[in-house]
Design an enzyme around this catalytic site. Structure first.
Site, short mmCIF file in Angstrom:
data_model
loop_
_atom_site.label_atom_id
_atom_site.label_comp_id
_atom_site.label_asym_id
_atom_site.label_seq_id
_atom_site.Cartn_x
_atom_site.Cartn_y
_atom_site.Cartn_z
CG ASP A 273 -2.27 0.41 1.06
OD1 ASP A 273 -2.45 1.52 0.56
OD2 ASP A 273 -3.19 -0.36 1.41
CG ASP B 205 -4.94 5.46 1.07
OD1 ASP B 205 -5.82 4.59 1.19
OD2 ASP B 205 -4.93 6.51 1.74
CD GLU C 43 -9.10 3.83 -1.47
OE1 GLU C 43 -8.37 4.81 -1.26
OE2 GLU C 43 -9.92 3.41 -0.65
CG HIS D 258 -9.07 -1.97 4.39
ND1 HIS D 258 -8.84 -1.95 3.03
CD2 HIS D 258 -8.65 -0.77 4.84
CE1 HIS D 258 -8.30 -0.80 2.69
NE2 HIS D 258 -8.17 -0.06 3.77
CG ASP D 259 -11.63 1.32 3.54
OD1 ASP D 259 -11.20 1.32 4.70
OD2 ASP D 259 -10.97 1.70 2.56
C1 NOJ Z 1 -8.57 4.65 2.11
C2 NOJ Z 1 -8.19 3.48 2.96
O1 NOJ Z 1 -8.58 2.29 2.34
C3 NOJ Z 1 -8.85 3.70 4.31
O2 NOJ Z 1 -8.77 2.56 5.12
C4 NOJ Z 1 -8.21 4.89 4.95
O3 NOJ Z 1 -8.85 5.19 6.18
C5 NOJ Z 1 -8.29 6.12 4.04
N1 NOJ Z 1 -7.98 5.82 2.67
C6 NOJ Z 1 -7.32 7.18 4.50
O4 NOJ Z 1 -6.00 6.79 4.22
#
Ligand code: NOJ
Length: 534
Positions: A99, A201, A264, A325-326
């Site tokens: 990442d 990210d 992302e 994970h989100d």
């Molecule tokens: C996206 C990430 O997947 C998430 O977990 C994170 O909190 C935010 N970006 C901030 O970096």
């Protein structure tokens, strides 16, 4: 397409490192833990692991707040352990994707500490500092993704700094060439150590409006929605200049052999496509998250696939994601029966699939009691269901107290069904979802039509999603019953006589399909059309 790259043919497996495998009993997963589970990943058959951040971090956002981009957080291990992990992964035939968190650092990062020290600091311009608005208060109406204003007042130097996420995550100013150089050299550091690419990210946040215009209100916002959605992020995300920054990252990668850049960005298809870059000089794979929010309905999904395929620029490689994970886990979204159909969908669509750890054993979102909440988003904005802890609970390797994840107290609770839903139990069960994932992965490897073949939608009745994948004269039919009722599907003349290769029930291989196929409730089938070689 036989010369396809590993990241086109391959399957990416996402590891959330805190939750994958704990080797030292502190209740938090670590690098040695991941290393000890490489044989499992090889057995499963995936091609690459993407590891969420492992860098030195105060963990305000569990690693997405980096205080040293070249260090490994001691909770996860050491650089030597990282090198050993990469070495073993490569020896096992697995690629390693890290990442990369370029949008913001931790407020504990030495760059920010220096930036904050005074207005005259050499690093002041590395972050986004602004005077108060003329009448006082924050410079713009911009909101933090995690609740509250995106500007934090710094009394000592009398200015605000911008943070798209937590105030502990100040945004870097990517318009500053020194910032770019510093961050690109971080990429080189890890590429030189042998990593095979990056998941970048929150890429669409990288550049903010230079004129600092207020964001307009979102007419669709309703109470109950997260507060940051009150505004449309017109001036804070997806600014045109972001593509120069992406291209600069890509140029770094292109100095190395066969690495991958994944981005992302939660964006509609038309905006997402720009992240492939001019003449494909940007991301290799801008993440396609559109299945995550999709209604679980055959027609809606067929439409998503159609739109996506139509929007892809010439030569751009597609990709698909069911969870991360989100976001809530797929099994919790669609139920146990449809989770199997979802697996077949993910692993048969055209494009690189990313699989979230634990989905292959059918892990569910785990309810988190108020006193156990870890996620800062949930802590800042409680009660709206935005918390991400439920999908981040420890991997369930076996039965017993720590589910084979830890000998200590896990940092998040284990799933209540961990005694049944675990690798050990499901591995030996030929009908389990784990066996299905493994069979799907093996089939995708064995059949170039699934990995790299052309995609064509097929007509199907109510509740059924059907398509063909074709390569080198072989034509595979994918027939997915997204409903809980039996469905009958007439096969086109050329498809009659197709042979079943795999069903989600793992019990129909070899069956011959005539003019019509009976699909059981929640069943998916992959069949090979007749006339194909072999
Ligand atoms: C996206 C990430 O997947 C998430 O977990 C994170 O909190 C935010 N970006 C901030 O970096």
């Amino acid at each position: 397409m036989l010369d396809a790259r590993w990241w086109q043919r391959g399957i990416v497996y996402q590891i959330y490192p805190r939750s994958f495998m704990d080797s030292n009993g502190d209740g938090i997963g670590d690098l040695s833990g991941i290393r000890s589970r490489l044989p499992y990943l090889a057995w499963l058959g995936v091609d690459a692991i993407w590891i969420s951040p492992i860098y030195t971090s105060p963990m305000a956002d569990f690693g997405y707040d980096v205080s040293d981009y070249r260090g490994i957080d001691p909770r996860f291990g050491t650089l030597d352990e990282f090198d050993a992990l990469v070495r073993d992964a490569h020896a096992t035939g697995l690629k390693v994707i890290l990442d990369f968190v370029p949008n913001h650092t931790s407020d504990q990062h030495p760059w920010f500490v220096e930036s904050r020290a005074s207005r005259e600091s050499a690093k002041r311009g590395w972050y986004i500092w602004r005077d108060p608005a003329p009448g006082g208060g924050p410079p713009t109406n911009w909101l933090s993704e995690f609740g509250g204003p995106a500007w934090e007042w710094d009394a000592a130097t009398g200015q605000y700094y911008y943070h798209a996420y937590l105030k502990e995550q100040p945004d870097l100013d990517w318009r500053n060439p020194e910032v770019r150089d510093a961050m690109l050299s971080v990429m080189r550091f890890w590429l030189d150590r042998g990593v095979d690419g990056f998941r970048v990210d929150t890429i669409h946040h990288l550049i903010k409006d230079s004129e600092l215009r207020d964001n307009p209100p979102n007419p669709q916002w309703k109470p109950g929605m997260p507060p940051h959605r009150k505004l449309l992020r017109l001036y804070t995300t997806d600014r045109p200049e972001v593509h120069e920054a992406v291209a600069a990252m890509r140029r770094v990668l292109d100095d190395y052999d066969d690495r991958v850049l994944i981005g992302e960005a939660y964006l509609p298809f038309d905006r997402l496509m720009a992240y492939y870059g001019q003449d494909l000089s940007g991301m290799h794979l801008p993440f396609n998250f559109h299945l995550i929010g999709a209604p679980w309905d055959a027609r809606a999904i067929a439409e998503i696939v159609r739109e996506y395929e139509a929007a892809l620029p010439q030569g751009a490689w597609p990709n698909w994601v069911l969870g991360n994970h989100d976001k809530p886990r797929i099994r919790s979204r669609v139920g146990a029966a449809q989770a199997r159909v979802a697996a077949m969908l993910l692993l048969t669509l055209r494009g690189t699939p990313t699989l979230y750890y634990g989905d292959e054993i059918g892990m569910c979102d785990v309810p988190i009691a108020p006193g156990e909440v870890q996620d800062p988003f949930e802590k800042n904005v409680p009660g709206l269901g935005v918390g991400r802890d439920p999908e981040r609970t420890p991997m369930q390797w076996g039965g017993g107290a720590g589910a084979g994840f830890t000998t200590g107290r896990p940092w998040l609770p284990l799933a209540p069904d961990a005694d049944r839903t675990n690798v050990e139990a499901l591995r030996g069960d030929p009908g389990s979802i784990l066996s299905l994932y493994r069979a799907l992965i093996a089939l995708r490897r064995a059949q170039p039509a699934l990995a790299v073949g052309a995609y064509a939608p097929l007509a199907a009745g109510e509740g059924v999603l059907a398509y063909a994948r074709e390569h080198g004269g072989r034509r595979l039919l994918v027939l997915l019953n997204l409903s809980s009722r039996p469905r009958r599907l007439a096969l086109a003349a050329g498809a009659s006589g197709a042979r079943v290769l795999l069903s989600t029930g793992l019990d129909r291989a070899g069956e011959r399909l005539d003019e019509a196929v009976e699909l059981r409730p929640d069943e998916g089938l992959i069949a090979e059309a007749p006339g194909a070689p072999g």
